[in-house]
Design an enzyme around this catalytic site. Structure first.
Site, PDB file in Angstrom:
ATOM      1  N   HIS A 182       8.536 -11.978   1.426  1.00 57.61           N
ATOM      2  CA  HIS A 182       8.097 -11.124   0.310  1.00 57.61           C
ATOM      3  C   HIS A 182       6.650 -10.683   0.545  1.00 57.61           C
ATOM      4  CE1 HIS A 182       6.900  -9.857  -3.699  1.00 57.61           C
ATOM      5  NE2 HIS A 182       5.991 -10.810  -3.722  1.00 57.61           N
ATOM      6  N   ASP A 234      -3.146  20.349  10.554  1.00 64.24           N
ATOM      7  CA  ASP A 234      -2.314  19.159  10.726  1.00 64.24           C
ATOM      8  C   ASP A 234      -3.240  17.998  11.021  1.00 64.24           C
ATOM      9  OD1 ASP A 234      -0.307  17.213  11.586  1.00 64.24           O
ATOM     10  OD2 ASP A 234       1.043  18.931  11.774  1.00 64.24           O
ATOM     11  N   TRP A 245       2.613 -15.861   4.029  1.00 67.63           N
ATOM     12  CA  TRP A 245       2.182 -14.649   4.732  1.00 67.63           C
ATOM     13  C   TRP A 245       0.870 -14.906   5.464  1.00 67.63           C
ATOM     14  CZ3 TRP A 245      -1.770 -10.875   4.674  1.00 67.63           C
ATOM     15  CH2 TRP A 245      -2.800 -11.097   3.769  1.00 67.63           C
ATOM     16  N   SER A 279       0.742   0.338  15.217  1.00 67.81           N
ATOM     17  CA  SER A 279       0.985   1.489  14.352  1.00 67.81           C
ATOM     18  C   SER A 279      -0.224   1.763  13.459  1.00 67.81           C
ATOM     19  CB  SER A 279       2.237   1.209  13.515  1.00 67.81           C
ATOM     20  OG  SER A 279       2.257   2.012  12.380  1.00 67.81           O
ATOM     21  N   SER A 280      -0.778   0.709  12.854  1.00 73.07           N
ATOM     22  CA  SER A 280      -1.915   0.911  11.946  1.00 73.07           C
ATOM     23  C   SER A 280      -3.130   1.423  12.691  1.00 73.07           C
ATOM     24  CB  SER A 280      -2.306  -0.392  11.259  1.00 73.07           C
ATOM     25  OG  SER A 280      -1.282  -0.848  10.461  1.00 73.07           O
ATOM     26  N   HIS A 328      -9.585 -10.677   4.671  1.00 67.39           N
ATOM     27  CA  HIS A 328     -10.320 -10.145   3.535  1.00 67.39           C
ATOM     28  C   HIS A 328     -10.500  -8.628   3.622  1.00 67.39           C
ATOM     29  CE1 HIS A 328     -12.169 -10.166  -0.257  1.00 67.39           C
ATOM     30  NE2 HIS A 328     -12.955  -9.240   0.252  1.00 67.39           N
ATOM     31  N   GLU A 361      -8.588  -6.731   4.977  1.00 64.94           N
ATOM     32  CA  GLU A 361      -7.234  -6.233   4.730  1.00 64.94           C
ATOM     33  C   GLU A 361      -7.000  -5.956   3.245  1.00 64.94           C
ATOM     34  OE1 GLU A 361      -4.650  -5.302   6.417  1.00 64.94           O
ATOM     35  OE2 GLU A 361      -3.056  -5.414   4.902  1.00 64.94           O
ATOM     36  N   TYR A 404      -9.108  -4.928   1.170  1.00 58.99           N
ATOM     37  CA  TYR A 404      -9.755  -3.653   0.849  1.00 58.99           C
ATOM     38  C   TYR A 404      -9.032  -2.491   1.492  1.00 58.99           C
ATOM     39  CZ  TYR A 404     -13.132  -6.259  -1.626  1.00 58.99           C
ATOM     40  OH  TYR A 404     -13.690  -7.084  -2.544  1.00 58.99           O
ATOM     41  N   SER A 461      -9.862   8.407  -8.167  1.00 55.76           N
ATOM     42  CA  SER A 461     -11.075   9.235  -8.256  1.00 55.76           C
ATOM     43  C   SER A 461     -10.742  10.721  -8.199  1.00 55.76           C
ATOM     44  CB  SER A 461     -12.045   8.895  -7.122  1.00 55.76           C
ATOM     45  OG  SER A 461     -12.371   7.537  -7.159  1.00 55.76           O
ATOM     46  N   HIS A 489     -14.392 -17.266   1.535  1.00 59.16           N
ATOM     47  CA  HIS A 489     -14.132 -17.620   0.134  1.00 59.16           C
ATOM     48  C   HIS A 489     -12.668 -18.004  -0.071  1.00 59.16           C
ATOM     49  CE1 HIS A 489     -13.556 -13.032  -0.685  1.00 59.16           C
ATOM     50  NE2 HIS A 489     -12.465 -13.560  -0.226  1.00 59.16           N
ATOM     51  N   HIS A 490     -11.850 -17.780   0.951  1.00 64.04           N
ATOM     52  CA  HIS A 490     -10.462 -18.252   0.861  1.00 64.04           C
ATOM     53  C   HIS A 490     -10.340 -19.690   1.336  1.00 64.04           C
ATOM     54  CE1 HIS A 490      -8.856 -14.192   0.105  1.00 64.04           C
ATOM     55  NE2 HIS A 490      -9.838 -13.801   0.899  1.00 64.04           N
ATOM     56  N   THR A 525     -18.339  -2.805  -6.826  1.00 65.16           N
ATOM     57  CA  THR A 525     -17.053  -2.607  -7.484  1.00 65.16           C
ATOM     58  C   THR A 525     -17.281  -2.221  -8.941  1.00 65.16           C
ATOM     59  OG1 THR A 525     -16.227  -4.356  -6.054  1.00 65.16           O
ATOM     60  CG2 THR A 525     -14.762  -3.601  -7.783  1.00 65.16           C
ATOM     61  N   LYS A 584     -18.145   1.391  -9.336  1.00 65.88           N
ATOM     62  CA  LYS A 584     -16.995   2.303  -9.322  1.00 65.88           C
ATOM     63  C   LYS A 584     -16.345   2.361 -10.689  1.00 65.88           C
ATOM     64  CE  LYS A 584     -15.155   3.239  -5.658  1.00 65.88           C
ATOM     65  NZ  LYS A 584     -15.165   3.800  -4.366  1.00 65.88           N
ATOM     66  N   ARG A 588       0.813 -22.899  -6.055  1.00 69.71           N
ATOM     67  CA  ARG A 588       1.645 -21.787  -5.620  1.00 69.71           C
ATOM     68  C   ARG A 588       2.581 -22.248  -4.515  1.00 69.71           C
ATOM     69  NH1 ARG A 588      -2.415 -18.093  -1.909  1.00 69.71           N
ATOM     70  NH2 ARG A 588      -0.546 -16.897  -1.426  1.00 69.71           N
TER      71      ARG A 588
HETATM   72  C1  HEM Z   1       8.260  -7.189  -9.052  1.00 72.17           C
HETATM   73  C2  HEM Z   1       7.183  -7.388  -8.462  1.00 72.17           C
HETATM   74  C3  HEM Z   1       6.675  -8.703  -7.914  1.00 72.17           C
HETATM   75  C4  HEM Z   1       6.969  -9.974  -8.302  1.00 72.17           C
HETATM   76  C5  HEM Z   1       7.864 -10.430  -9.429  1.00 72.17           C
HETATM   77  C6  HEM Z   1       6.257 -10.858  -7.416  1.00 72.17           C
HETATM   78  C7  HEM Z   1       6.307 -12.240  -7.482  1.00 72.17           C
HETATM   79  C8  HEM Z   1       5.657 -13.090  -6.609  1.00 72.17           C
HETATM   80  C9  HEM Z   1       5.597 -14.510  -6.731  1.00 72.17           C
HETATM   81  C10 HEM Z   1       6.238 -15.324  -7.837  1.00 72.17           C
HETATM   82  C11 HEM Z   1       4.868 -14.976  -5.686  1.00 72.17           C
HETATM   83  C12 HEM Z   1       4.489 -16.424  -5.443  1.00 72.17           C
HETATM   84  C13 HEM Z   1       5.445 -17.156  -4.637  1.00 72.17           C
HETATM   85  C14 HEM Z   1       5.005 -18.566  -4.518  1.00 72.17           C
HETATM   86  O1  HEM Z   1       3.806 -18.818  -4.276  1.00 72.17           O
HETATM   87  O2  HEM Z   1       5.853 -19.436  -4.671  1.00 72.17           O
HETATM   88  C15 HEM Z   1       4.456 -13.872  -4.901  1.00 72.17           C
HETATM   89  C16 HEM Z   1       3.687 -13.960  -3.763  1.00 72.17           C
HETATM   90  C17 HEM Z   1       3.105 -12.874  -3.123  1.00 72.17           C
HETATM   91  N1  HEM Z   1       3.247 -11.547  -3.477  1.00 72.17           N
HETATM   92 FE1  HEM Z   1       4.404 -10.832  -4.983  1.00 72.17          FE
HETATM   93  N2  HEM Z   1       5.541 -10.118  -6.530  1.00 72.17           N
HETATM   94  C18 HEM Z   1       5.748  -8.788  -6.801  1.00 72.17           C
HETATM   95  C19 HEM Z   1       5.171  -7.703  -6.158  1.00 72.17           C
HETATM   96  C20 HEM Z   1       4.255  -7.799  -5.119  1.00 72.17           C
HETATM   97  C21 HEM Z   1       3.581  -6.687  -4.526  1.00 72.17           C
HETATM   98  C22 HEM Z   1       3.741  -5.240  -4.940  1.00 72.17           C
HETATM   99  C23 HEM Z   1       2.785  -7.190  -3.538  1.00 72.17           C
HETATM  100  C24 HEM Z   1       1.855  -6.522  -2.577  1.00 72.17           C
HETATM  101  C25 HEM Z   1       1.412  -5.394  -2.618  1.00 72.17           C
HETATM  102  C26 HEM Z   1       2.972  -8.608  -3.515  1.00 72.17           C
HETATM  103  C27 HEM Z   1       2.325  -9.444  -2.631  1.00 72.17           C
HETATM  104  C28 HEM Z   1       2.480 -10.801  -2.606  1.00 72.17           C
HETATM  105  C29 HEM Z   1       1.843 -11.681  -1.649  1.00 72.17           C
HETATM  106  C30 HEM Z   1       0.902 -11.282  -0.504  1.00 72.17           C
HETATM  107  C31 HEM Z   1       2.243 -12.978  -1.959  1.00 72.17           C
HETATM  108  C32 HEM Z   1       1.829 -14.257  -1.256  1.00 72.17           C
HETATM  109  C33 HEM Z   1       2.934 -14.711  -0.371  1.00 72.17           C
HETATM  110  C34 HEM Z   1       2.608 -16.047   0.173  1.00 72.17           C
HETATM  111  O3  HEM Z   1       2.390 -16.970  -0.626  1.00 72.17           O
HETATM  112  O4  HEM Z   1       2.558 -16.168   1.404  1.00 72.17           O
HETATM  113  N3  HEM Z   1       3.877  -8.953  -4.484  1.00 72.17           N
HETATM  114  N4  HEM Z   1       4.950 -12.719  -5.481  1.00 72.17           N
HETATM  115 CU   LIG Z   2     -11.040 -12.337   0.386  1.00 76.00          CU
END
Ligand code: HEM
Ligand SMILES: [Cu+2]
Ligand SMILES: [Cu+2]
Lengths: 383, 517
Positions: free
Chosen positions: B67, B96, B132, B160-161, B244, B246, B248, B259, B293-294, B319, B322, B441
């Site tokens: 996820h 282009d 992740w 790609s990025s 970090h 990333e 931003y 904006s 800080h992480h 921030t 802004k 978490r």
């Molecule tokens: C319906 C929308 C979303 C729901 C319900 C949701 C829910 C969750 C939950 C519950 C976790 C925690 C999992 C855990 O620690 O056990 C999580 C982790 C995370 N989510 Fe989401 N999320 C959503 C959308 C997004 C979006 C849009 C992004 C990024 C743009 C995102 C990025 C992340 C990241 C980076 C983690 C950390 C994964 C990790 O612990 O390695 N999520 N999400």
């Molecule tokens: Cu950070």
């Protein structure tokens, strides 16, 4: 069918949780102040920042909502034309800087205090491993493992047949860490395999346990009580199932506990000697072996010895469990770099013998081999 | 004719047209968003109540990991590149992107990278399960066999990025129409330019990290293995040096989007344009010196913790600038609240809430209580969902008339907005509480004291998930049968794309550069 039962059970329990929860909820939505000087200060700092942020949001969101109401097109058809104001920009750069300085000062002093583990009165080495904690009292001759005590039947609820959960569900252990109150206790935190993190909210101690490195932290608890926490660094499959329980007791009770632990150790040594001398047949070994296996090995190798593909090898029909006994003993007693823990010190000689015998004969492995506690003793002596 | 374009599948495979590539990026990221969202639904279903009801812990870990990876690398980043492709050439008056073939390639790598990553679900040992952030040694010595596919996948996304970023920089520096000086560029172009520099700086660091993992896993090195003289903490330093900036990278282009939109619906020029540019640049620079800080709990020396705490708190200043500028832009404007404006306003409010919890997390002594709890999950979802995702959503509603020549249905847009707004808060606000109460978490099960807020969060999550399907329907209906859009659909809009081009923008635009004064 199962899904429907799950849904019904889910909805029923949801309702009851919501009702009972309404009463408790108030208490469980904020940081707990905890019981130590540092945890209370951390709580106060937390509350300070919360209120500062609430105040800022009143100003910022207030201005926004004022605009939404009074500067909407219907009320304010001709927009102003300004797009710059050096004065305002200086103001809203300076004020945040001042607020941040105001917040930083107490944070710096608290941080320095929290990180000062000097002059401890006693030390405990904390070692995380997949998925349990090991506590070794450096000033007493005490060490033990601390495992999750919640039975599997309480959390496995796949067919809506989970047992009722106890109050300390997933936050209870077989052996608690016991420490005396009003004593500066230093924790030396490390890990065996992957990174874990030792966290007990009510004493505001969170420190990563990193394999190969030792981190220092400390606490000094003024009030007797039982404080519960969990591992907070993802450490694999059962990361959610390695809780921490710290029991703070009076100094007298701590002395009594130390004495009881000493007695326990002597008894265990005696029992080990008896076990070596006793006669062991296959049935007896298999019975003890199954108990030990289900408690210590099944979480990875599974109750039926089938393992988890790609992570934990199957023992059913495995080369090591059906091959030469010596290699099997090495694997279980000393572990491997491939992720198998060393169980030499986690289990008694009798349990080691039994668990190896069990693996060599269960699930159709039928080698007929028996390994006795005396064999284990000889193996350890030969190491 | 200038609007002639090839047809059939090869149009998309071989295209070097920035508009086609932009559309492909946006559709790709939306598909990834749905896939990553489906995984979030699994997570929230399991966490709906205490006990294990649906998935085993090992699968739960694969869900959280995938996820996170899919949302970050598959949904948010490509959506921003998609916007850059569509908008930058039109905004600066270029025909282009500067390097169109590379543009084609940087898109077409992505479907392969993510197929590779997703295929790991079918492998023995399952998909990556180490979060992740893939901390060693959980991802090296203890990683499942599919980790190697993950490494290859990350390399591909990184390539790609980097190519996308090079393309943006070269385009912005070389392809501006006469008269389009740097300080006249729309803020979206500025934020993307700065983002592109961030990408070029940190994606190679990420590539280095995964390469070291690979050699640790297979070629006998021990960068991250203490037993061989390495250091697992070094992994975290390197990862967050990437990680970090990333965050931003994911948010700066969204800053650019709002904006553009807030001035349009305030009918008033953006307040403090140059301070916006400088604030963005200082955020980007500061983002390189705050990574640890992480890592307040890993046992750094106190001096290090103090440095990273103070540097992080400093980021709050630009921030804040802004946010104040956006508010000042609306101040005494002549506001209307069409869907893009609603999403932009929600962006400002909710992103600011995420910023507040960010300042809290920066305070090291209290961070010990927040770190690795649901409080952090709440924090980063407030900056990612109402931040990055609402930003992109606002952009889609705002520029859709220009891209397709069709208008979406305003009522549907508003329904989408209000549902998103309600559910995003219902999902993520309670996570602050469960985190403060002590819920770590990345756990599949929890004590009953966390039950209430988890249930609310799950209900919100299911609603939020369905709402995104509604978004898809709204957009498809607009493209299929929307009302014809005006050349300048929004009376307050400014910029070359509105002033100098018809709607829909023709396939080839600005073959002769427009005059900018
Ligand atoms: C319906 C929308 C979303 C729901 C319900 C949701 C829910 C969750 C939950 C519950 C976790 C925690 C999992 C855990 O620690 O056990 C999580 C982790 C995370 N989510 Fe989401 N999320 C959503 C959308 C997004 C979006 C849009 C992004 C990024 C743009 C995102 C990025 C992340 C990241 C980076 C983690 C950390 C994964 C990790 O612990 O390695 N999520 N999400
Ligand atoms: Cu950070
Ligand atoms: Cu853990």
């Amino acid at each position: 069918m199962a899904i429907r039962r799950k849904l019904i059970a889910g909805i029923a329990s949801s309702l009851s949780i919501m009702l009972s929860g309404a009463v408790q909820a108030v208490a469980e939505m904020n940081m707990r102040p905890g019981v130590t000087e540092t945890s209370i200060e951390a709580y106060e700092l937390h509350m300070l920042v919360v209120w500062v942020m609430v105040a800022i949001s009143f100003v910022v969101f207030g201005a926004m909502f004022y605009s939404f109401i009074f500067h909407r097109k219907s009320k304010h058809p001709t927009p102003a034309t300004f797009s710059h104001s050096t004065k305002m920009e200086i103001i809203w750069t300076t004020i945040p800087v001042l607020i941040l300085i105001y917040l930083t000062i107490p944070a710096v002093s608290l941080l320095i205090k929290m990180e000062d583990a000097s002059d401890p009165e006693m030390s405990i080495q904390i070692t995380g491993s997949q998925w349990k904690w090991h506590y070794k009292y450096m000033d007493q001759d005490i060490e033990f493992f601390s495992n999750l005590a919640t039975p599997r039947e309480q959390f496995e609820d796949f067919n809506a047949d989970g047992q009722t959960k106890g109050e300390n569900y997933l936050l209870e252990v077989d052996n608690e860490m016991v420490i005396p109150i009003n004593t500066k206790v230093r924790f030396l935190v490390t890990a065996e395999d992957v990174i874990h993190s030792w966290w007990v909210p009510e004493i505001a101690v969170k420190k990563d346990a990193i394999p190969g490195f030792i981190n220092e932290t400390w606490t000094n608890i003024p009030t007797p009580g039982t404080y519960r926490g969990q591992c907070t660094e993802l450490c694999g499959k059962d990361h959610g199932f390695m809780p921490i329980v710290v029991k703070a007791v009076s100094k007298e009770n701590f002395a009594k506990w130390v004495a009881s632990k000493d007695a326990e150790r002597l008894a265990a040594e005696e029992a080990a000697a008896v076990a070596v001398a006793a006669s062991w047949d296959l049935d007896k070994l298999m019975a003890l072996g199954k108990t030990a296996y289900d408690a210590k090995c099944a979480m990875c190798h599974q109750v039926d010895g089938s393992g988890v593909a790609g992570a934990f090898p199957a023992l059913k029909g495995s080369v090591i469990a059906t091959g030469p006994v010596a290699a099997h003993m090495t694997m279980v007693v000393d572990g491997s770099t491939g992720g198998m823990q060393a169980f030499g010190k986690q289990l008694s000689d009798a349990e080691l013998a039994a668990v190896i015998t069990y693996e060599r004969n269960a699930w159709g492995n039928n080698t007929g081999d028996t390994v006795t506690p005396a064999d284990i003793q000889a193996f350890k002596a030969g190491n | 004719m200038s609007d002639h374009h090839p047809t059939g599948i090869t149009r998309w495979l071989y295209t070097t047209n920035h508009k086609d590539i932009g559309s492909m990026y946006l559709w790709f990221s939306f598909i990834m968003f749905l896939i990553g969202g489906a995984m979030a639904m699994v997570i929230r279903a399991e966490l709906y109540q205490p006990g294990l009801q649906f998935v085993q812990p090992e699968f739960f870990n694969q869900m959280t990991t995938m996820h996170g990876l899919i949302m970050v690398f598959g949904a948010v980043m490509p959506s921003m590149v998609g916007l850059a492709n569509w908008l930058i050439p039109m905004m600066i008056g270029a025909p282009d992107m500067a390097l169109p073939r590379m543009n084609n390639w940087s898109f077409w790598i992505l479907p392969f990278a993510f197929t590779l990553l997703l295929s790991s679900f079918l492998m023995e040992g399952g998909a990556p399960n180490f979060g992740w952030t893939f901390y060693a040694p959980l991802s090296t010595t203890y990683g499942p066999p599919s980790t190697d596919f993950f490494i290859l996948g990350v390399h591909m996304m990184g390539i790609s990025s980097i190519m996308g970023a090079i393309n943006v920089i070269v385009t912005v520096f070389n392809m501006r129409a006469p008269g389009m000086t740097l300080m006249k560029m729309p803020l979206f172009v500025w934020t993307w330019l700065i983002t592109a520099f961030l990408l070029i700086m940190v994606m190679p660091v990420l590539a280095g990290t995964v390469t070291m993992m690979l050699t640790d896993r297979h070629f006998g090195t021990s960068f991250f293995d203490a037993a061989g003289g390495g250091d697992p903490v070094m992994f975290q330093h390197i990862f967050w040096f990437f990680g970090h900036p990333e965050v931003y990278i994911m948010i700066l282009p969204a800053f650019g989007v709002v904006s553009e939109i807030i001035p349009a619906f305030s009918r008033k020029k953006l307040f403090g344009y140059s301070s916006m540019v400088y604030a963005t640049a200082s955020i980007a620079l500061l983002s390189f010196i705050v990574w640890a800080h992480h890592m307040f709990a890993v046992g750094m020396p106190v001096a290090g913790e103090l440095f990273f705490m103070i540097a992080t708190m400093l980021i709050a200043v630009p921030t804040g600038v802004k946010v104040f500028n956006w508010v000042a832009t609306m101040w005494q404007g002549s506001l209307t609240f069409e869907t893009p404006m609603l999403f932009s306003i929600a962006f400002v409010i909710l992103f600011t809430i995420g910023g507040f919890s960010g300042v809290m997390l920066a305070m090291a002594p209290v961070d010990f209580q927040y770190h690795d709890t649901y409080f952090v999950v709440a924090h980063f979802h407030y900056v990612l969902f109402p931040g990055a995702i609402f930003g992109t959503t606002a952009a889609v509603y705002y520029w859709l008339p220009k891209w397709t020549g069709k208008m979406y249905n305003e009522t549907s847009g508003k329904i989408h907005f209000w549902l998103s707004m309600i559910f995003v808060n219902l999902t993520f606000f309670p996570m602050h509480f469960s985190g403060l109460a002590g819920m770590p978490r990345r756990i599949p099960d929890y004590n009953m004291m966390f039950a209430d807020f988890n249930m609310w969060a799950s209900i919100g999550a299911f609603g939020l998930g369905l709402t995104q399907v509604y978004f898809l329907v709204t957009i498809i209906m607009a493209i299929r049968g929307g009302k014809k859009a005006d050349e300048k659909q929004w009376d307050g809009a400014t910029g070359l794309e509105w002033d100098a081009l018809p709607s829909p923008a023709p396939y080839h635009t600005f073959s002769t550069p427009p005059k900018v004064d």
